[in-house]
Motif scaffolding. Structure first.
Motif, PDB file in Angstrom:
ATOM      1  N   ARG A 149       0.881  -1.130   0.120  1.00  0.00           N
ATOM      2  CA  ARG A 149       0.149   0.058   0.095  1.00  0.00           C
ATOM      3  C   ARG A 149       0.764   1.332  -0.095  1.00  0.00           C
ATOM      4  NH1 ARG A 149      -2.972   1.349   5.451  1.00  0.00           N
ATOM      5  NH2 ARG A 149      -0.812   1.821   5.828  1.00  0.00           N
ATOM      6  N   ASP A 150       1.715   1.378   0.902  1.00  0.00           N
ATOM      7  CA  ASP A 150       2.541   2.371   0.951  1.00  0.00           C
ATOM      8  C   ASP A 150       3.448   2.866   0.005  1.00  0.00           C
ATOM      9  OD1 ASP A 150       1.385   2.783   3.405  1.00  0.00           O
ATOM     10  OD2 ASP A 150       3.130   2.289   4.621  1.00  0.00           O
ATOM     11  N   SER A 151       3.921   1.670  -1.018  1.00  0.00           N
ATOM     12  CA  SER A 151       4.804   1.878  -2.219  1.00  0.00           C
ATOM     13  C   SER A 151       4.086   2.470  -3.060  1.00  0.00           C
ATOM     14  CB  SER A 151       5.170   0.581  -2.718  1.00  0.00           C
ATOM     15  OG  SER A 151       6.129   0.016  -1.866  1.00  0.00           O
ATOM     16  N   ALA A 152       2.659   2.514  -3.177  1.00  0.00           N
ATOM     17  CA  ALA A 152       1.977   3.329  -4.251  1.00  0.00           C
ATOM     18  C   ALA A 152       2.122   4.723  -4.231  1.00  0.00           C
ATOM     19  CB  ALA A 152       0.509   2.960  -4.201  1.00  0.00           C
ATOM     20  N   SER A 153       2.437   5.412  -3.086  1.00  0.00           N
ATOM     21  CA  SER A 153       2.531   6.687  -2.828  1.00  0.00           C
ATOM     22  C   SER A 153       3.769   7.074  -2.308  1.00  0.00           C
ATOM     23  CB  SER A 153       1.404   7.290  -1.592  1.00  0.00           C
ATOM     24  OG  SER A 153       1.682   6.509  -0.547  1.00  0.00           O
ATOM     25  N   SER A 154       4.830   6.316  -2.414  1.00  0.00           N
ATOM     26  CA  SER A 154       6.381   6.723  -2.170  1.00  0.00           C
ATOM     27  C   SER A 154       6.934   7.052  -3.366  1.00  0.00           C
ATOM     28  CB  SER A 154       6.915   5.216  -1.678  1.00  0.00           C
ATOM     29  OG  SER A 154       8.250   5.494  -1.416  1.00  0.00           O
ATOM     30  N   ASP A 155       7.841   8.001  -2.922  1.00  0.00           N
ATOM     31  CA  ASP A 155       8.667   8.759  -3.924  1.00  0.00           C
ATOM     32  C   ASP A 155      10.016   8.203  -3.740  1.00  0.00           C
ATOM     33  OD1 ASP A 155       6.698  10.511  -5.098  1.00  0.00           O
ATOM     34  OD2 ASP A 155       7.024  11.853  -3.485  1.00  0.00           O
ATOM     35  N   ALA A 156      10.286   7.289  -2.724  1.00  0.00           N
ATOM     36  CA  ALA A 156      11.718   6.674  -2.451  1.00  0.00           C
ATOM     37  C   ALA A 156      12.168   6.024  -3.677  1.00  0.00           C
ATOM     38  CB  ALA A 156      11.792   5.778  -1.323  1.00  0.00           C
ATOM     39  N   GLU A 157      13.445   5.641  -3.756  1.00  0.00           N
ATOM     40  CA  GLU A 157      14.044   5.009  -4.938  1.00  0.00           C
ATOM     41  C   GLU A 157      13.781   3.740  -4.747  1.00  0.00           C
ATOM     42  OE1 GLU A 157      18.485   4.599  -7.348  1.00  0.00           O
ATOM     43  OE2 GLU A 157      18.031   6.143  -5.691  1.00  0.00           O
ATOM     44  N   ILE A 158      14.142   3.507  -3.624  1.00  0.00           N
ATOM     45  CA  ILE A 158      13.593   1.754  -3.199  1.00  0.00           C
ATOM     46  C   ILE A 158      12.559   1.936  -2.363  1.00  0.00           C
ATOM     47  CG2 ILE A 158      14.527   0.032  -1.771  1.00  0.00           C
ATOM     48  CD1 ILE A 158      17.451   0.915  -2.407  1.00  0.00           C
ATOM     49  N   LYS A 159      11.295   1.283  -2.890  1.00  0.00           N
ATOM     50  CA  LYS A 159      10.080   1.263  -2.130  1.00  0.00           C
ATOM     51  C   LYS A 159      10.072   0.359  -1.230  1.00  0.00           C
ATOM     52  CE  LYS A 159       8.443   3.758  -5.833  1.00  0.00           C
ATOM     53  NZ  LYS A 159       8.041   5.026  -5.797  1.00  0.00           N
ATOM     54  N   PRO A 160       9.043   0.492  -0.337  1.00  0.00           N
ATOM     55  CA  PRO A 160       8.743   0.012   0.937  1.00  0.00           C
ATOM     56  C   PRO A 160       8.834  -1.731   0.766  1.00  0.00           C
ATOM     57  CG  PRO A 160       7.456   1.912   1.268  1.00  0.00           C
ATOM     58  CD  PRO A 160       7.918   2.121  -0.252  1.00  0.00           C
ATOM     59  N   ILE A 161       7.947  -2.034  -0.240  1.00  0.00           N
ATOM     60  CA  ILE A 161       7.745  -3.538  -0.652  1.00  0.00           C
ATOM     61  C   ILE A 161       9.183  -4.072  -1.134  1.00  0.00           C
ATOM     62  CG2 ILE A 161       7.028  -2.970  -3.110  1.00  0.00           C
ATOM     63  CD1 ILE A 161       6.143  -5.949  -0.678  1.00  0.00           C
ATOM     64  N   GLN A 162       9.884  -3.253  -1.722  1.00  0.00           N
ATOM     65  CA  GLN A 162      11.421  -3.745  -1.986  1.00  0.00           C
ATOM     66  C   GLN A 162      12.109  -4.034  -0.858  1.00  0.00           C
ATOM     67  OE1 GLN A 162      11.839  -0.383  -5.010  1.00  0.00           O
ATOM     68  NE2 GLN A 162      12.721  -1.897  -6.281  1.00  0.00           N
ATOM     69  N   HIS A 163      12.138  -3.129   0.059  1.00  0.00           N
ATOM     70  CA  HIS A 163      12.902  -3.350   1.039  1.00  0.00           C
ATOM     71  C   HIS A 163      12.156  -4.773   2.085  1.00  0.00           C
ATOM     72  CE1 HIS A 163      15.205   0.073   1.923  1.00  0.00           C
ATOM     73  NE2 HIS A 163      14.271   0.844   1.252  1.00  0.00           N
ATOM     74  N   PHE A 164      10.763  -4.890   1.913  1.00  0.00           N
ATOM     75  CA  PHE A 164      10.173  -6.028   2.459  1.00  0.00           C
ATOM     76  C   PHE A 164      10.589  -7.301   1.796  1.00  0.00           C
ATOM     77  CE2 PHE A 164       7.127  -9.304   2.773  1.00  0.00           C
ATOM     78  CZ  PHE A 164       6.811  -9.043   4.423  1.00  0.00           C
ATOM     79  N   LEU A 165      10.655  -7.451   0.388  1.00  0.00           N
ATOM     80  CA  LEU A 165      11.153  -8.565  -0.164  1.00  0.00           C
ATOM     81  C   LEU A 165      12.501  -8.902   0.045  1.00  0.00           C
ATOM     82  CD1 LEU A 165       8.762  -8.110  -3.248  1.00  0.00           C
ATOM     83  CD2 LEU A 165       8.435  -9.599  -1.501  1.00  0.00           C
ATOM     84  N   ALA A 166      13.352  -7.659   0.295  1.00  0.00           N
ATOM     85  CA  ALA A 166      14.773  -8.222   0.620  1.00  0.00           C
ATOM     86  C   ALA A 166      14.996  -8.662   1.863  1.00  0.00           C
ATOM     87  CB  ALA A 166      15.585  -6.876   0.391  1.00  0.00           C
ATOM     88  N   ASP A 167      14.341  -8.248   2.985  1.00  0.00           N
ATOM     89  CA  ASP A 167      14.217  -8.892   4.213  1.00  0.00           C
ATOM     90  C   ASP A 167      13.377 -10.140   4.275  1.00  0.00           C
ATOM     91  OD1 ASP A 167      15.887  -6.423   4.990  1.00  0.00           O
ATOM     92  OD2 ASP A 167      13.955  -5.426   5.814  1.00  0.00           O
ATOM     93  N   HIS A 168      12.503 -10.432   3.294  1.00  0.00           N
ATOM     94  CA  HIS A 168      11.848 -11.707   3.555  1.00  0.00           C
ATOM     95  C   HIS A 168      11.904 -12.356   2.042  1.00  0.00           C
ATOM     96  CE1 HIS A 168      10.116  -8.979   6.435  1.00  0.00           C
ATOM     97  NE2 HIS A 168       9.557  -9.876   6.969  1.00  0.00           N
ATOM     98  N   PRO A 169      13.164 -13.314   2.126  1.00  0.00           N
ATOM     99  CA  PRO A 169      13.245 -14.140   0.798  1.00  0.00           C
ATOM    100  C   PRO A 169      12.261 -15.117   0.412  1.00  0.00           C
ATOM    101  CG  PRO A 169      14.714 -14.874   2.787  1.00  0.00           C
ATOM    102  CD  PRO A 169      14.157 -13.509   3.003  1.00  0.00           C
ATOM    103  N   LYS A 170      11.465 -15.455   1.511  1.00  0.00           N
ATOM    104  CA  LYS A 170      10.221 -16.558   1.346  1.00  0.00           C
ATOM    105  C   LYS A 170       9.115 -15.549   0.516  1.00  0.00           C
ATOM    106  CE  LYS A 170      11.131 -20.170   4.675  1.00  0.00           C
ATOM    107  NZ  LYS A 170      10.554 -20.828   5.764  1.00  0.00           N
ATOM    108  N   ALA A 171       8.860 -14.483   0.760  1.00  0.00           N
ATOM    109  CA  ALA A 171       7.764 -13.645   0.255  1.00  0.00           C
ATOM    110  C   ALA A 171       8.252 -13.380  -1.243  1.00  0.00           C
ATOM    111  CB  ALA A 171       7.668 -12.371   1.021  1.00  0.00           C
ATOM    112  N   LYS A 172       9.632 -13.125  -1.549  1.00  0.00           N
ATOM    113  CA  LYS A 172      10.187 -12.823  -2.936  1.00  0.00           C
ATOM    114  C   LYS A 172      10.067 -14.061  -3.469  1.00  0.00           C
ATOM    115  CE  LYS A 172      14.296 -10.988  -4.955  1.00  0.00           C
ATOM    116  NZ  LYS A 172      14.586 -12.120  -6.140  1.00  0.00           N
ATOM    117  N   HIS A 173      10.386 -15.453  -3.184  1.00  0.00           N
ATOM    118  CA  HIS A 173       9.954 -16.526  -3.964  1.00  0.00           C
ATOM    119  C   HIS A 173       8.564 -16.637  -4.250  1.00  0.00           C
ATOM    120  CE1 HIS A 173      13.741 -18.441  -1.637  1.00  0.00           C
ATOM    121  NE2 HIS A 173      14.026 -17.752  -2.628  1.00  0.00           N
ATOM    122  N   PHE A 174       7.731 -16.157  -3.211  1.00  0.00           N
ATOM    123  CA  PHE A 174       6.277 -16.374  -3.585  1.00  0.00           C
ATOM    124  C   PHE A 174       5.833 -15.414  -4.735  1.00  0.00           C
ATOM    125  CE2 PHE A 174       2.037 -14.615  -3.254  1.00  0.00           C
ATOM    126  CZ  PHE A 174       0.950 -15.671  -3.227  1.00  0.00           C
TER     127      PHE A 174
END
Length: 332
Positions: A149-174
């Motif tokens: 949700r927060d990534s949709a309005s984020s101006d950051a170069e690395i979005k919140p969901i990218q941080h999450f997936l980097a920290d949660h490899p099983k979610a990235k695999h999904f």
């Protein structure tokens, strides 16, 4: 055989929602309530009378015919000798009621099934075309949805969901797991992402996960071909198919071996695990008033007959609580 239906939903609500003795307004919202709230943020809900997720679907009726091999692992009444009436709902992912059937965001597809056990008893299954979940706990799922949700309005170069997936490899695999476009809801496999405990007449117990396979085999579309399809091609195709012939699936259960993780929905067991056939699902026709049925029905994977019990998987225990919150929004 006497029938006993055990509804584990009150226990799940107590464990997952952490209900206090005070009024709802006087307590902090539970994790599952927050999950549903974020889903509403993501999908512009809530919408009166509609689910918060897997909103677009089709509801059908048929029968379930148990296989003799099912009695090897459980005394559950619907897995003994007699056929049972069923209702099956196929659905697209997301909470958008008008999402195109060929929209990649609508993958994975869902399959929910209610088996009528007579005397107003029933048991439900809630399945996915992807055999795993992205995270192992409701708290992590809330964190993931919030990041989306927060990534949709984020101006950051690395979005919140990218941080999450980097920290949660099983979610990235999904996220990276293959999610093909089906030719038909009838030509896709569906999986129970959570384990259940099955106990037979001798008192022997095993843990297993459901597998639903189309008897005629799977058939999928290449992305380019899927893009050419009508936005309602799956919803229309299943009606056209049923006008010609019933749709049949084989329901089985994959049995865990000692040491297999039975309480983590992110873990896929090895393909060499034993498969026990439970029976045949035969879908015959659409139900008469699908909209009314959908509004009035909450599929509950913890409504279980004697002979089947939930595992301690926190995602499994959270699912009915989240569904109940969504169901309440649907009726408001």
């Amino acid at each position: 055989m006497g029938m006993k239906i055990i509804n584990y939903l009150p226990l799940a609500l107590f464990l997952v929602m952490g209900m206090s003795s005070g009024l709802a307004e006087e307590r902090e919202k539970s994790t599952v309530e927050k999950i549903v709230d974020v889903q509403h943020d993501l999908f512009n809900g809530p919408r009166e009378g509609l689910r918060s997720n897997h909103t677009k679907g089709v509801v059908l009726s048929g029968e379930f015919y148990p296989a003799e091999s099912a009695r090897q692992i459980t005394t559950a009444v619907h897995l003994q000798q007699n056929a049972s009436p069923i209702v099956v709902r196929f659905s697209n992912a997301t909470g958008f009621p008008d999402i195109a059937d060929n929209d990649p965001k609508g993958l994975a597809k869902g399959m929910a099934m209610r088996i009528d056990l007579g005397d107003e008893g029933y048991t439900d299954m809630v399945l996915s075309s992807v055999p795993r979940f992205p995270v192992a706990t409701p708290e992590a799922f809330l964190e993931m949805l919030t990041a989306v949700r927060d990534s949709a309005s984020s101006d950051a170069e690395i979005k919140p969901i990218q941080h999450f997936l980097a920290d949660h490899p099983k979610a990235k695999h999904f996220v990276e797991y293959p999610k093909p476009f089906p030719v038909s809801f009838a030509k896709l496999s569906y999986h129970g992402i959570n384990a259940f405990k099955f106990t037979n007449a001798e008192g022997e117990s095993v843990y297993g996960r459901y597998i639903v396979m189309p008897l005629g085999g799977m058939k999928t579309l290449e992305k380019a071909e899927a893009e050419k399809q009508d936005e309602n091609y799956l919803m229309n195709e299943i009606h056209e198919r049923l006008a010609q012939q019933p749709v049949e699936f084989r329901l089985s259960v994959q049995i865990a071996e000692p040491g297999d993780e039975v309480n983590d929905a992110t873990v896929i067991w090895s393909d060499d695990r034993q498969i026990v056939e439970l029976g045949t699902i035969v879908i015959n026709a659409p139900i008469a008033d699908a909209a009314a049925y959908e509004k009035a029905t909450m599929f509950n994977p913890l409504a279980l007959p004697e002979g089947i019990e939930p595992s301690a998987d926190p995602i499994l225990l959270a699912r009915p609580g989240a569904y109940a919150v969504s169901f309440q929004h649907r009726l408001d």
